[in-house]
Design an enzyme around this catalytic site. Structure first.
Site, short mmCIF file in Angstrom:
data_model
loop_
_atom_site.label_atom_id
_atom_site.label_comp_id
_atom_site.label_asym_id
_atom_site.label_seq_id
_atom_site.Cartn_x
_atom_site.Cartn_y
_atom_site.Cartn_z
N ASN B 193 0.85 -1.19 0.00
CA ASN B 193 0.00 0.00 0.00
C ASN B 193 0.89 1.25 0.00
O ASN B 193 1.73 1.42 0.88
CB ASN B 193 -0.90 -0.01 1.24
CG ASN B 193 -1.98 1.05 1.18
OD1 ASN B 193 -1.72 2.17 0.73
ND2 ASN B 193 -3.17 0.70 1.59
N ILE B 195 0.48 4.22 0.89
CA ILE B 195 0.47 5.10 2.06
C ILE B 195 0.77 4.31 3.34
O ILE B 195 0.63 4.82 4.44
CB ILE B 195 -0.86 5.88 2.20
CG1 ILE B 195 -2.04 4.91 2.36
CG2 ILE B 195 -1.06 6.80 1.01
CD1 ILE B 195 -3.32 5.62 2.77
N GLU B 196 1.20 3.07 3.17
CA GLU B 196 1.60 2.30 4.36
C GLU B 196 3.08 1.91 4.22
O GLU B 196 3.94 2.77 4.26
CB GLU B 196 0.67 1.09 4.56
CG GLU B 196 -0.77 1.54 4.85
CD GLU B 196 -1.71 0.39 5.19
OE1 GLU B 196 -1.33 -0.50 5.96
OE2 GLU B 196 -2.85 0.39 4.66
N MET B 197 3.38 0.66 3.97
CA MET B 197 4.79 0.25 3.93
C MET B 197 5.43 0.52 2.56
O MET B 197 6.65 0.39 2.41
CB MET B 197 4.91 -1.22 4.32
CG MET B 197 4.43 -1.47 5.75
SD MET B 197 4.12 -3.20 6.13
CE MET B 197 5.67 -3.65 6.88
#
Lengths: 266, 406
Positions: B193, B195-197
């Site tokens: 993702n 906006i994650e990892m």
């Protein structure tokens, strides 16, 4: 010593004499015929299909959320959830005997699960003067602990009698342009704090002739929950019905005409 | 005369209170912290821990003081050793067995590998974040901010869910909006993702494949040292299935080990009373130790939705605004609350259901009296309800050494 033997014999006899009273359906006076465990040529396996309609119009999860239904009281409503519990299907013979199919089924129209009930018990073929089931659990079954029902949060609060829901029917009805939620939940009734009254009923579906393995349709006319004999006014009773004794007993009365026998294929 | 009666009443009140003040503590002489002066057992007893005390075993428990003969050792053939999930007694008595996918049987080596991966930053694009960055064991594997911030400093839009008792989600729909069919599928998302990892699976696999330990660990767990994303999420899912929370004060009460305070007991009655809290329809009851139905509801948060929740997953507008009922376990550690973390405190959550409901076309019919804002609990009922809710928090779970970074 002789006296002790006599006492022991008397105790044993009385113990056996009381065994039949342990039958879980002891509130029903009809003698029970033991269901044979292995199928014979004269036995049949039954499958039950639960179908739903509103005064004849088919109801399934596909037409949930649509304001398609009008009650006798002229309330326009939709459905967002419908699931209910049935148990202990019984077939009656003309001589007064009956055959019990011991078990229960959670019919979940919302998720299209449990709509077909296939008990493993076989029953003798023949002509039966009646077939019935218990709507909900009778008083004894309702004290059991059932992992599958607990897992779907089907429990009925202890403060109003405990055990399990018999039905959860939910949706919205229209009231002068607004949509108001209703939660028609049925289970044990509580006339006053700490006092409980059984609220299950026997749904009688009429005579049936079993000639072999059969698929039996059981029809629920949802409209009957709202009209016979009690004309239900959703404005008066739409939510918080579980602790409402009048609501629970009205459901009990109206429930008797909800179910009927549909097609039988064998 | 009136004054005399007043004094008498006050004196009587003080005496009554004094006589009611019984010392709380551990009253079991078999415990490690037995308090001879305590009259009321407050559930704080600590017992010598039984377990495997052999450091060379697969299930060595560094906290065990008594070896109970349960040590398990690696199979001499090199095949992974099956891991039997220990089912808590209240779960075994009351609910269906857990879901273990047939294509991902649990093994000691798989669980250990999943634990290492869960806490390892190697899976993120720049090596700065692990699963545990947003799922902190001390916070019941949630985090204490509304939204997670990924490796690029970008904030998400949904709160990180706490992780426990996930094996008992029989519908197998995970996340707030039910987007993932299974824990394995859920674990696939955050790694890539943006906006994650913000990694790619190819890059993550390369990092693992070139690591000095991981190829051997995958070989032990899955009998292949060729790593792929499927094996990574299988290992993580195996570890997550071991995250069982079953030792809250209310669990102890149900097991007959402790008593509830009057406030907790009244709070439970409010929870179970359809005329007051009516929480049980979505959040379970004493016969369902999960404290969630794992289903999706519109609980009256908004008139219009910035996130359609389940509706975006199913494509059915009748599902708009529906989000998963989270478990009420471990609320003491999982603030802020709701899918978007909008409520900082439990008081705000209770006030929402009591007076703050907002109508919308898909609001759940169980959100009754929405025209009056909700069930309108009294201040004392709100306080008691909160006391009950906090009794569902499980200190042993957040401090379980098996659930910390290896």
């Amino acid at each position: 010593m002789k006296t002790q033997n006599l006492l022991l014999t008397a105790l044993l006899i009385s113990a056996f004499a009381f065994l039949p009273s342990c039958s879980k359906d002891d509130d029903n006076p009809t003698p029970v015929v033991t269901v044979p465990t292995s199928p014979a040529a004269t036995s049949a396996n039954l499958t039950f299909d639960f179908t739903h309609n509103f005064d004849g119009a088919n109801v399934s999860s596909a037409n949930f959320n649509q304001f398609d239904f009008i009650t006798l009281n002229d309330d326009t409503l939709n459905l967002t959830k419908l699931r209910y519990l049935i148990s202990d299907i019984r077939l009656f013979k003309s001589n007064g005997d009956s055959v019990l199919i011991d078990g229960y089924q959670l019919v979940d129209v919302t998720n299209n699960t449990g709509l077909t009930y296939s008990p493993t018990d076989d029953i003798p073929t023949g002509s039966y003067t009646g077939i019935s089931f218990t709507f909900g659990f009778d008083s004894l079954d309702n004290t059991g602990n059932y992992a599958d029902l607990n897992s779907t949060s089907w429990n009925w609060p202890a403060m109003i009698g405990g055990g399990y829901h018999f039905m959860q029917m939910e949706g919205k009805y229209k009231d002068m342009g607004s949509e108001i939620g209703y939660a028609y939940h049925m289970g044990t009734a509580s006339p006053s704090s700490g006092v409980f009254e059984q609220n299950y009923f026997r749904a009688d579906l009429g005579a049936i002739n079993i000639t072999g393995d059969a698929t039996i349709e059981i029809k629920m006319n949802i409209a009957e929950w709202y009209k016979n004999p009690y004309t239900w006014d959703l404005n008066a009773m739409h939510s918080m019905l579980m602790p409402n004794y009048t609501a629970q007993k009205s459901m009990y009365q109206n429930g008797h005409s909800v179910f009927s026998l549909g097609t039988v294929v064998q | 005369m009136k004054k005399f009666i007043s004094y008498f009443l006050i004196l009587g009140f003080i005496t009554l209170n004094y006589s009611c003040a019984k010392k709380e503590g551990c009253t079991d002489p078999a415990s490690l912290n037995y308090d001879a002066e305590a009259e009321v057992n407050d559930g704080s007893c600590i017992y010598p821990k039984e377990g495997c005390t052999d450091p060379t075993s697969l299930n060595y428990d560094p906290n065990a003081q008594i070896d109970n003969g349960t040590c398990i050792y690696s199979n001499s053939s090199g095949a992974p050793t099956p891991y039997e999930l220990e089912i808590p007694v209240l779960f075994a008595q009351n609910i269906l067995p857990p879901v273990i996918p047939s294509d991902n049987p649990m093994t000691y080596q798989g669980v250990a590998l999943g634990r290492k991966l869960f806490f390892d930053r190697i899976l993120s694009g720049d090596g700065t974040q692990s699963c545990a960055s947003c799922h902190n064991p001390q916070l019941a594997f949630a985090e204490n901010s509304a939204f997670s911030i990924g490796i690029d400093g970008i904030q998400g839009t949904l709160s990180a869910m706490p992780l426990f008792n996930m094996a008992w989600n029989w519908d197998n729909k995970f996340f707030w909006d039910g987007r993932a069919a299974g824990i394995e599928e859920q674990a696939l998302g955050p790694v890539v993702n943006p906006i994650e990892m913000h990694n790619t699976w190819q890059n993550a696999i390369n990092s693992l494949q070139n690591h000095p330990d991981y190829p051997q660990l995958f070989n032990s767990a899955f009998e292949t040292s060729v790593i792929d994303s499927s094996l990574v999420v299988k290992a993580i899912a195996q570890f997550e299935r071991t995250l069982i929370s079953s030792n809250s004060k209310f669990d102890k009460f149900l097991r007959g080990e402790v008593s509830l305070s009057p406030a907790e007991a009244n709070g439970f009655n409010i929870f179970m009373d359809e005329s007051r809290g009516d929480c049980f329809h979505c959040h379970g009851n004493a016969n369902n130790p999960l404290w969630t139905d794992n289903a999706f509801h519109n609980n009256g948060l908004d008139a219009t939705f910035t996130d359609n929740g389940l509706g975006d997953v199913t494509g059915n507008p009748n599902d708009n605004g529906k989000f998963k009922s989270p478990s009420l376990r471990n609320l003491a550690y999982t603030a802020p609350y709701m899918h978007d973390g909008r409520f900082a405190t439990l008081e705000e959550v209770i006030n929402h259901y009591s007076e703050g409901l907002v109508n919308s076309p898909t609001i759940d019919p169980l959100m009754k009296t929405v025209s009056a804002g909700g069930v309108n609990l009294s201040p004392s009922d709100k306080a008691d309800l909160k006391a009950f809710l906090l009794s569902l928090s499980d200190d042993d779970f957040i401090n379980n050494p098996d659930f910390q970074a290896p």
